[in-house]
Every structure is written in structure tokens, then in C-alpha cells.
Design an enzyme around this catalytic site. Structure first.
Site, PDB file in Angstrom:
ATOM      1  N   PRO A  10     -32.705 -10.075  20.145  1.00 29.35           N
ATOM      2  CA  PRO A  10     -32.407 -10.297  21.269  1.00 29.35           C
ATOM      3  C   PRO A  10     -32.580 -11.281  21.738  1.00 29.35           C
ATOM      4  O   PRO A  10     -32.832 -12.509  21.230  1.00 29.35           O
ATOM      5  CB  PRO A  10     -34.756  -9.995  21.258  1.00 29.35           C
ATOM      6  CG  PRO A  10     -34.144 -10.481  19.336  1.00 29.35           C
ATOM      7  CD  PRO A  10     -33.261 -10.193  18.891  1.00 29.35           C
ATOM      8  N   ASN A  11     -32.604 -11.175  23.556  1.00 25.34           N
ATOM      9  CA  ASN A  11     -32.337 -12.406  24.096  1.00 25.34           C
ATOM     10  C   ASN A  11     -31.378 -13.367  24.333  1.00 25.34           C
ATOM     11  O   ASN A  11     -30.187 -13.927  25.137  1.00 25.34           O
ATOM     12  CB  ASN A  11     -33.330 -13.775  24.397  1.00 25.34           C
ATOM     13  CG  ASN A  11     -34.806 -12.684  24.501  1.00 25.34           C
ATOM     14  OD1 ASN A  11     -35.034 -12.370  25.401  1.00 25.34           O
ATOM     15  ND2 ASN A  11     -35.644 -12.875  23.496  1.00 25.34           N
ATOM     16  N   ARG A  18     -30.086 -18.858  29.465  1.00 27.00           N
ATOM     17  CA  ARG A  18     -31.429 -19.820  28.295  1.00 27.00           C
ATOM     18  C   ARG A  18     -30.677 -21.066  28.147  1.00 27.00           C
ATOM     19  O   ARG A  18     -30.298 -21.661  28.397  1.00 27.00           O
ATOM     20  CB  ARG A  18     -31.202 -19.675  27.049  1.00 27.00           C
ATOM     21  CG  ARG A  18     -30.967 -17.732  27.042  1.00 27.00           C
ATOM     22  CD  ARG A  18     -31.521 -17.213  25.193  1.00 27.00           C
ATOM     23  NE  ARG A  18     -32.878 -17.667  25.133  1.00 27.00           N
ATOM     24  CZ  ARG A  18     -32.991 -17.467  23.749  1.00 27.00           C
ATOM     25  NH1 ARG A  18     -32.116 -16.550  22.671  1.00 27.00           N
ATOM     26  NH2 ARG A  18     -33.915 -17.049  22.998  1.00 27.00           N
ATOM     27  N   TYR A  23     -29.316 -23.955  23.315  1.00 25.90           N
ATOM     28  CA  TYR A  23     -27.893 -22.684  22.608  1.00 25.90           C
ATOM     29  C   TYR A  23     -26.803 -23.202  23.976  1.00 25.90           C
ATOM     30  O   TYR A  23     -26.000 -21.830  23.345  1.00 25.90           O
ATOM     31  CB  TYR A  23     -28.858 -21.755  23.516  1.00 25.90           C
ATOM     32  CG  TYR A  23     -30.154 -20.888  22.619  1.00 25.90           C
ATOM     33  CD1 TYR A  23     -30.660 -20.903  21.057  1.00 25.90           C
ATOM     34  CD2 TYR A  23     -31.401 -20.687  23.382  1.00 25.90           C
ATOM     35  CE1 TYR A  23     -31.513 -21.086  20.932  1.00 25.90           C
ATOM     36  CE2 TYR A  23     -32.673 -20.379  23.529  1.00 25.90           C
ATOM     37  CZ  TYR A  23     -33.212 -20.393  21.918  1.00 25.90           C
ATOM     38  OH  TYR A  23     -33.722 -20.328  21.509  1.00 25.90           O
ATOM     39  N   ASN A  74     -26.842 -13.623  14.338  1.00 26.46           N
ATOM     40  CA  ASN A  74     -27.982 -14.350  14.752  1.00 26.46           C
ATOM     41  C   ASN A  74     -28.746 -13.389  15.741  1.00 26.46           C
ATOM     42  O   ASN A  74     -28.473 -12.796  16.298  1.00 26.46           O
ATOM     43  CB  ASN A  74     -27.095 -15.121  15.713  1.00 26.46           C
ATOM     44  CG  ASN A  74     -28.320 -15.803  16.780  1.00 26.46           C
ATOM     45  OD1 ASN A  74     -29.192 -15.644  16.196  1.00 26.46           O
ATOM     46  ND2 ASN A  74     -27.705 -16.816  17.870  1.00 26.46           N
ATOM     47  N   ALA A  77     -35.667 -13.908  17.931  1.00 25.21           N
ATOM     48  CA  ALA A  77     -36.300 -14.207  17.042  1.00 25.21           C
ATOM     49  C   ALA A  77     -37.181 -13.371  15.853  1.00 25.21           C
ATOM     50  O   ALA A  77     -37.825 -13.474  14.805  1.00 25.21           O
ATOM     51  CB  ALA A  77     -37.540 -13.923  18.515  1.00 25.21           C
ATOM     52  N   GLU A  98     -25.367 -16.094   8.330  1.00 20.69           N
ATOM     53  CA  GLU A  98     -26.936 -16.190   9.154  1.00 20.69           C
ATOM     54  C   GLU A  98     -25.918 -16.836  10.388  1.00 20.69           C
ATOM     55  O   GLU A  98     -26.237 -18.435   9.490  1.00 20.69           O
ATOM     56  CB  GLU A  98     -28.035 -16.184   8.584  1.00 20.69           C
ATOM     57  CG  GLU A  98     -29.159 -16.362   9.540  1.00 20.69           C
ATOM     58  CD  GLU A  98     -30.323 -17.140   8.801  1.00 20.69           C
ATOM     59  OE1 GLU A  98     -30.531 -16.860   7.635  1.00 20.69           O
ATOM     60  OE2 GLU A  98     -31.984 -17.282   9.675  1.00 20.69           O
ATOM     61  N   HIS A 100     -27.059 -19.179  13.710  1.00 23.65           N
ATOM     62  CA  HIS A 100     -28.008 -20.034  15.330  1.00 23.65           C
ATOM     63  C   HIS A 100     -27.766 -21.164  15.413  1.00 23.65           C
ATOM     64  O   HIS A 100     -27.395 -21.782  14.663  1.00 23.65           O
ATOM     65  CB  HIS A 100     -29.515 -20.259  14.446  1.00 23.65           C
ATOM     66  CG  HIS A 100     -30.302 -19.841  13.044  1.00 23.65           C
ATOM     67  ND1 HIS A 100     -30.815 -18.494  13.786  1.00 23.65           N
ATOM     68  CD2 HIS A 100     -30.764 -18.947  12.090  1.00 23.65           C
ATOM     69  CE1 HIS A 100     -31.578 -17.432  13.012  1.00 23.65           C
ATOM     70  NE2 HIS A 100     -31.113 -18.083  11.906  1.00 23.65           N
ATOM     71  N   ARG A 107     -37.675 -27.621  14.960  1.00 23.42           N
ATOM     72  CA  ARG A 107     -37.799 -26.888  16.512  1.00 23.42           C
ATOM     73  C   ARG A 107     -39.481 -26.176  16.103  1.00 23.42           C
ATOM     74  O   ARG A 107     -39.947 -27.108  15.887  1.00 23.42           O
ATOM     75  CB  ARG A 107     -37.157 -25.543  16.985  1.00 23.42           C
ATOM     76  CG  ARG A 107     -35.702 -25.928  17.495  1.00 23.42           C
ATOM     77  CD  ARG A 107     -35.542 -25.139  17.887  1.00 23.42           C
ATOM     78  NE  ARG A 107     -35.714 -24.531  19.388  1.00 23.42           N
ATOM     79  CZ  ARG A 107     -34.808 -23.513  19.918  1.00 23.42           C
ATOM     80  NH1 ARG A 107     -34.525 -22.522  19.470  1.00 23.42           N
ATOM     81  NH2 ARG A 107     -35.724 -23.020  21.128  1.00 23.42           N
TER      82      ARG A 107
HETATM   83  C1  DQA Z   1     -31.718 -18.083  17.848  1.00 22.25           C
HETATM   84  C2  DQA Z   1     -33.167 -19.340  17.091  1.00 22.25           C
HETATM   85  C3  DQA Z   1     -34.265 -18.209  17.437  1.00 22.25           C
HETATM   86  O1  DQA Z   1     -35.132 -19.036  16.617  1.00 22.25           O
HETATM   87  C4  DQA Z   1     -34.559 -17.588  18.837  1.00 22.25           C
HETATM   88  O2  DQA Z   1     -35.353 -16.809  18.562  1.00 22.25           O
HETATM   89  C5  DQA Z   1     -33.499 -17.222  19.127  1.00 22.25           C
HETATM   90  C6  DQA Z   1     -31.642 -17.913  19.249  1.00 22.25           C
HETATM   91  C7  DQA Z   1     -30.815 -19.352  18.214  1.00 22.25           C
HETATM   92  O3  DQA Z   1     -29.428 -18.656  18.068  1.00 22.25           O
HETATM   93  O4  DQA Z   1     -31.209 -20.864  17.755  1.00 22.25           O
HETATM   94  O5  DQA Z   1     -33.366 -16.236  19.905  1.00 22.25           O
HETATM   95  O6  DQA Z   1     -31.568 -17.281  16.750  1.00 22.25           O
END
Ligand code: DQA
Length: 145
Positions: A10-11, A18, A23, A74, A77, A98, A100, A107
């Protein structure tokens, strides 16, 4: 050609918009293109997918895992609370890495824990888009060992 699944939660469709301090400035399409270029050099094609919906991610993983050699994910959340996504990854029996973009260990407290990590062979965090390249090479090493 052998396939690697490149999955975003998501997102992450909003990359480029963002917060760039966490990011970076690349869009998701930029990242998908870069990872695919690097993976083609290694003899793998990446198959990208992004969804804001947990069930859609799980359906897609179940559909595509059989024809694939490994997964880069990735989970956004969902990293921090989706046991269902953890189980879907584990059920594939594929090596998963995984990634990020931001450094989740520096954070907010709630971002530090990943429920996805136990289903993965590695976690790469805080290296922005560079992290995907590292993930790709770690994954290919695991696939080919
Ligand atoms: C994320 C880190 C997560 O905590 C966050 O909710 C994201 C992006 C990252 O790529 O740093 O949406 O996965």
C-alpha cells in the site's frame, strides 16, 4: 526466461509524491524499470505488481508463485501487521527478500518490527532505491546456490 516477482504494498504507488527524505524521488515505475534492467542482465525477468489491498496481494502471489524463482517485496505498512501476507509468502516456498526504502529501524517505534521478516531470507532497509539492487543480487545468489 526465469521470473522474479517484484511486489509493492500500500501507498507505494505514490512514490515520487511521498516524503522524499524517507522514500527518495523515484516513482514506482522508475524503480520497476531499474530493477528489471538489472535483472535482465542476470538472466531473469521481473514481474511487477502493486496493490493497496492485502487480499489482492495474496491472490496475486498465489497465482504467480508457481512460475517464479523468487520474490522481492516491499510490503509497505503491511510489513508491521500482516500475518496473512507472511503466510502467503511462506506458502510459496520461494526465497523472498524484504526491501524498505526508508530505515524502518530508525523511525517510529511501531515500524521497527516486521512480521514479514521470518518469511524472508534477508531484509534490506534504509538504502532507498539502491536497496532493490542489493535485494536482487542477494535473491539471485540464493536461487542459484
Ligand atoms: C516502507 C516502510 C513502511 O513502514 C511504510 O509503511 C511504507 C514504506 C519503506 O519502503 O520504507 O509504506 O515499506
Amino acid at each position: 526466461m526465469k521470473k522474479i516477482l517484484l511486489i509493492h504494498g500500500p501507498n507505494l504507488n505514490m512514490l515520487g509524491v511521498r516524503e522524499s527524505t524517507h522514500y527518495g524521488t523515484l516513482t514506482l515505475a522508475d524503480i520497476e524499470r531499474e530493477v528489471n534492467e538489472k535483472s535482465l542482465e542476470q538472466g531473469y525477468e521481473t514481474v511487477p505488481f502493486q496493490s493497496n489491498h492485502e487480499g489482492a496481494l495474496i491472490d496475486w502471489i498465489q497465482e504467480h508463485a508457481n512460475n517464479s524463482s523468487g520474490i522481492i517485496i516491499n510490503p509497505g505498512a503491511f510489513t508491521h501487521y500482516s500475518y496473512a501476507l507472511h503466510d502467503a509468502l511462506l506458502d510459496t516456498r520461494l526465497p523472498c527478500v524484504e526491501v524498505h526504502l526508508s530505515d524502518i529501524h530508525n523511525r517510529e517505534e511501531w515500524r521497527r518490527h516486521s512480521v514479514i521478516a521470518p518469511a524472508c531470507i534477508a531484509q534490506i532497509s534504509g538504502k532507498k532505491e539502491q536497496g532493490y539492487q542489493e535485494a536482487l543480487y542477494a535473491l539471485i545468489r540464493a536461487i542459484e546456490q
